[in-house]
Design a protein around this motif. Structure first.
Motif, PDB file in Angstrom:
ATOM      1  N   LYS A 179      -1.169   3.408  -6.074  1.00  0.00           N
ATOM      2  CA  LYS A 179      -2.309   3.642  -6.976  1.00  0.00           C
ATOM      3  C   LYS A 179      -2.039   3.291  -8.438  1.00  0.00           C
ATOM      4  O   LYS A 179      -2.024   2.132  -8.804  1.00  0.00           O
ATOM      5  N   ASP A 200       5.549  12.537  -1.816  1.00  0.00           N
ATOM      6  CA  ASP A 200       4.570  11.462  -1.787  1.00  0.00           C
ATOM      7  C   ASP A 200       3.822  11.501  -3.116  1.00  0.00           C
ATOM      8  O   ASP A 200       2.914  12.311  -3.314  1.00  0.00           O
ATOM      9  N   VAL A 232       2.071   9.040  -4.387  1.00  0.00           N
ATOM     10  CA  VAL A 232       1.099   7.951  -4.452  1.00  0.00           C
ATOM     11  C   VAL A 232      -0.040   8.315  -5.420  1.00  0.00           C
ATOM     12  O   VAL A 232      -0.517   7.472  -6.173  1.00  0.00           O
ATOM     13  N   THR A 235       0.836  -1.206   0.000  1.00  0.00           N
ATOM     14  CA  THR A 235       0.000   0.000   0.000  1.00  0.00           C
ATOM     15  C   THR A 235       0.871   1.255   0.000  1.00  0.00           C
ATOM     16  O   THR A 235       2.060   1.199   0.351  1.00  0.00           O
ATOM     17  N   GLY A 236       0.237   2.363  -0.324  1.00  0.00           N
ATOM     18  CA  GLY A 236       0.918   3.649  -0.262  1.00  0.00           C
ATOM     19  C   GLY A 236       1.263   4.027   1.169  1.00  0.00           C
ATOM     20  O   GLY A 236       2.328   4.604   1.434  1.00  0.00           O
ATOM     21  N   SER A 237       0.380   3.715   2.100  1.00  0.00           N
ATOM     22  CA  SER A 237       0.626   4.070   3.511  1.00  0.00           C
ATOM     23  C   SER A 237       1.908   3.415   4.024  1.00  0.00           C
ATOM     24  O   SER A 237       2.712   4.049   4.716  1.00  0.00           O
ATOM     25  N   TYR A 272      -2.514  14.640   2.396  1.00  0.00           N
ATOM     26  CA  TYR A 272      -2.805  13.294   2.892  1.00  0.00           C
ATOM     27  C   TYR A 272      -1.657  12.386   2.504  1.00  0.00           C
ATOM     28  O   TYR A 272      -1.232  12.369   1.345  1.00  0.00           O
ATOM     29  N   ASN A 273      -1.144  11.669   3.475  1.00  0.00           N
ATOM     30  CA  ASN A 273      -0.013  10.772   3.208  1.00  0.00           C
ATOM     31  C   ASN A 273      -0.278   9.399   3.810  1.00  0.00           C
ATOM     32  O   ASN A 273       0.648   8.749   4.301  1.00  0.00           O
ATOM     33  N   GLY A 274      -1.532   8.984   3.797  1.00  0.00           N
ATOM     34  CA  GLY A 274      -1.840   7.650   4.292  1.00  0.00           C
ATOM     35  C   GLY A 274      -2.315   7.668   5.728  1.00  0.00           C
ATOM     36  O   GLY A 274      -2.513   8.727   6.329  1.00  0.00           O
TER      37      GLY A 274
HETATM   38  C1  LIG Z   1      -0.863  11.051  -1.478  1.00  0.00           C
HETATM   39  C2  LIG Z   1      -1.231   9.760  -0.802  1.00  0.00           C
HETATM   40  N1  LIG Z   1      -0.326   9.160  -0.023  1.00  0.00           N
HETATM   41  C3  LIG Z   1      -0.586   7.984   0.586  1.00  0.00           C
HETATM   42  C4  LIG Z   1      -1.808   7.374   0.436  1.00  0.00           C
HETATM   43  C5  LIG Z   1      -2.065   6.079   1.113  1.00  0.00           C
HETATM   44  O1  LIG Z   1      -2.117   5.048   0.178  1.00  0.00           O
HETATM   45  P1  LIG Z   1      -2.922   3.708   0.521  1.00  0.00           P
HETATM   46  O2  LIG Z   1      -4.358   4.092   0.622  1.00  0.00           O
HETATM   47  O3  LIG Z   1      -2.621   2.792  -0.637  1.00  0.00           O
HETATM   48  O4  LIG Z   1      -2.387   3.196   1.805  1.00  0.00           O
HETATM   49  C6  LIG Z   1      -2.788   7.981  -0.353  1.00  0.00           C
HETATM   50  C7  LIG Z   1      -4.125   7.382  -0.505  1.00  0.00           C
HETATM   51  O5  LIG Z   1      -5.084   8.005  -0.869  1.00  0.00           O
HETATM   52  C8  LIG Z   1      -2.495   9.214  -0.991  1.00  0.00           C
HETATM   53  O6  LIG Z   1      -3.386   9.845  -1.763  1.00  0.00           O
END
Ligand SMILES: Cc1ncc(COP(=O)(O)O)c(C=O)c1O
Length: 439
Positions: free
Chosen positions: A272, A244, A246, A113-115, A141-143
């Motif tokens: 994503k 970030d 993502v 995942t991005g998080s 937003y960074n997760g």
């Molecule tokens: C910029 C950004 N970073 C991190 C995330 C987290 O990714 P994930 O939902 O795959 O954990 C998101 C999710 O929307 C995001 O938009």
């Protein structure tokens, strides 16, 4: 509410904590979607929607893309499996592919995942600098993990007293974050270089993390010189610059938004669109920092581990996706830009006839309609100037007509290669119908 929807919502409330999987998916109006194909979603009553939500943006090629799904099915049938020991050939293939595309990635690790990718980027930055503090952006937003669960979309009453050049007070976005984390997180305004300099000058900041375009709150672009300014400040104060990507990642360019901006971060994260909806995250960056994963001293070694990291199914999807982007780069991004421009022009015409301000902001295939008289430069700008009620009414009315944009204010729209001119034109037509009935 239709009966099947009421029954479903009741079942969900009984057995799912919070009523929906992934709490950010809760929407009003409630919808029971059962299928997605190409550019469309279908609800339980068989109603079709042109989809611009795209599952929070991964679907660059649309839902159920045959080429990507075939690669996944081939991987499953080929005996590629989650062996979970040693290394597997597809790991090197995807790593070479990504490092060859993204300027800021010399080495990488994969996550699911991005998080997780963000969590590891922060860990690497701390190990590299020997410092603990992380700086986040108001409205970014960074997760979902603790260190970045701050200052998401705070109300006007919270942001109004804020002065440029200052740090924000912290506003935690979830219960359960240990209080002690407050001591090592700071929040500043995006596009505010003075605030960045003040906070970095304290000399204790391991990393500053930001989406290079704030896309959690629509499309809030960097002012000229902002990303360059952050780069220079990070160099000056020995702070790790993390982009970030993502969301911005492969949606805007094969090399990420960093390749468009010309500013190379020290570390970056992707997710994503990298695998068109299959779950994969990427954390990568300078060899000097990433190689901490192999540091001979256990005290300095950064551990990145996950049972599903580099899962062959997700890697097959990512390989198919990136190979296609690479071999047809001009064609793909040219088409996304063309579709985006068509939608932007059409919506501008629709709104030009109204007696209230609107500004459409777009980066290629990603767009947002702001009900304000200029393109916002920060969350503060949005929350103080954007007509949130008009935004939500517009979204809900469009949903009723068969166009799905997430019914939460400012959420970005995402066009995919599965959208056609006819879909875009139909969207503009329906927008015209909708806005003529809204005040
Ligand atoms: C910029 C950004 N970073 C991190 C995330 C987290 O990714 P994930 O939902 O795959 O954990 C998101 C999710 O929307 C995001 O938009």
């Amino acid at each position: 509410m239709p009966e099947n929807l009421t029954t479903q919502v009741e079942r969900q409330r009984q057995y799912i904590a919070g009523g929906t999987m992934s709490l950010n998916r809760a929407i009003n109006p409630s919808k029971l979607f059962v299928r997605a194909e190409g550019a469309y979603l279908y609800d339980a009553d068989g109603k079709q929607y042109i989809d611009y939500h795209a599952g929070f943006a991964p679907y660059l090629f649309g839902h159920g893309d045959k080429e990507i799904d075939d690669a996944v099915i081939d991987a499953i049938r080929s005996g590629a499996s989650l062996i979970g020991a040693g290394t597997m050939p597809w790991e090197a293939e995807i790593a070479e592919l990504i490092t060859g595309c993204v300027p800021g990635i010399e080495q990488l690790q994969l996550t699911s995942t991005g998080s997780e990718a963000v969590g590891y980027a922060l860990r690497l930055a701390r190990a590299h600098t020997g410092r603990d503090v992380v700086v986040v952006m108001q409205g970014g937003y960074n997760g979902c993990f603790d260190y970045v669960s701050y200052n998401l979309m705070d109300p006007a009453s919270f942001v109004e007293p804020h002065r440029p050049g200052e740090e924000y007070p912290l506003s935690v976005t979830t219960a359960g974050v240990p209080k002690v984390i407050d001591q090592i997180v700071r929040a500043i305004e995006y596009n505010d270089l003075e605030a960045a300099e003040r906070t970095l000058a304290k000399g204790d900041v391991a990393a500053i993390i930001l989406e290079p375009i704030l896309q959690n709150i629509g499309i809030v672009k960097p002012l000229p010189g902002y990303l360059e300014g952050l780069r220079a400040l990070c160099d000056k104060y020995g702070t790790v610059l993390i982009f970030d990507e993502v969301k911005t990642g492969f949606r805007h360019a094969l090399g990420g938004y960093q390749s468009l901006s010309g500013v190379t971060p020290d570390l970056c994260t992707f997710g994503k669109a990298v695998a068109n909806g299959y779950p994969m995250g990427v954390v990568g960056g300078k060899r000097e920092i990433m190689s901490l994963c192999a540091h001979p001293s256990p005290a300095k070694r950064v551990v990145i581990a996950g049972t599903y990291n580099g899962h062959p199914v997700n890697v097959a999807a990512a390989k198919a996706c990136l190979t296609r982007l690479k071999t047809r780069e001009k064609e793909v991004y040219g088409e996304l830009e063309r579709l985006g421009a068509r939608l932007e022009a059409g919506l501008n015409e629709v709104f030009a006839k109204r007696n209230y301000p609107t500004t459409i902001v777009r980066q290629g295939s990603a767009f947002a309609v702001y009900f304000m008289d200029h393109a916002p430069v920060s969350w503060r700008d949005v929350v103080l100037n954007h007509d949130a009620e008009r935004d939500i009414n517009f979204r809900r009315a469009l949903i009723e007509k068969g166009v799905f944009q997430f019914p939460v204010i400012t959420k970005q729209g995402s066009i995919s290669l599965a959208h056609t001119d006819a879909d875009i034109d139909r969207t503009i037509e329906l927008a015209e119908t909708v806005v003529s009935t809204l005040n």
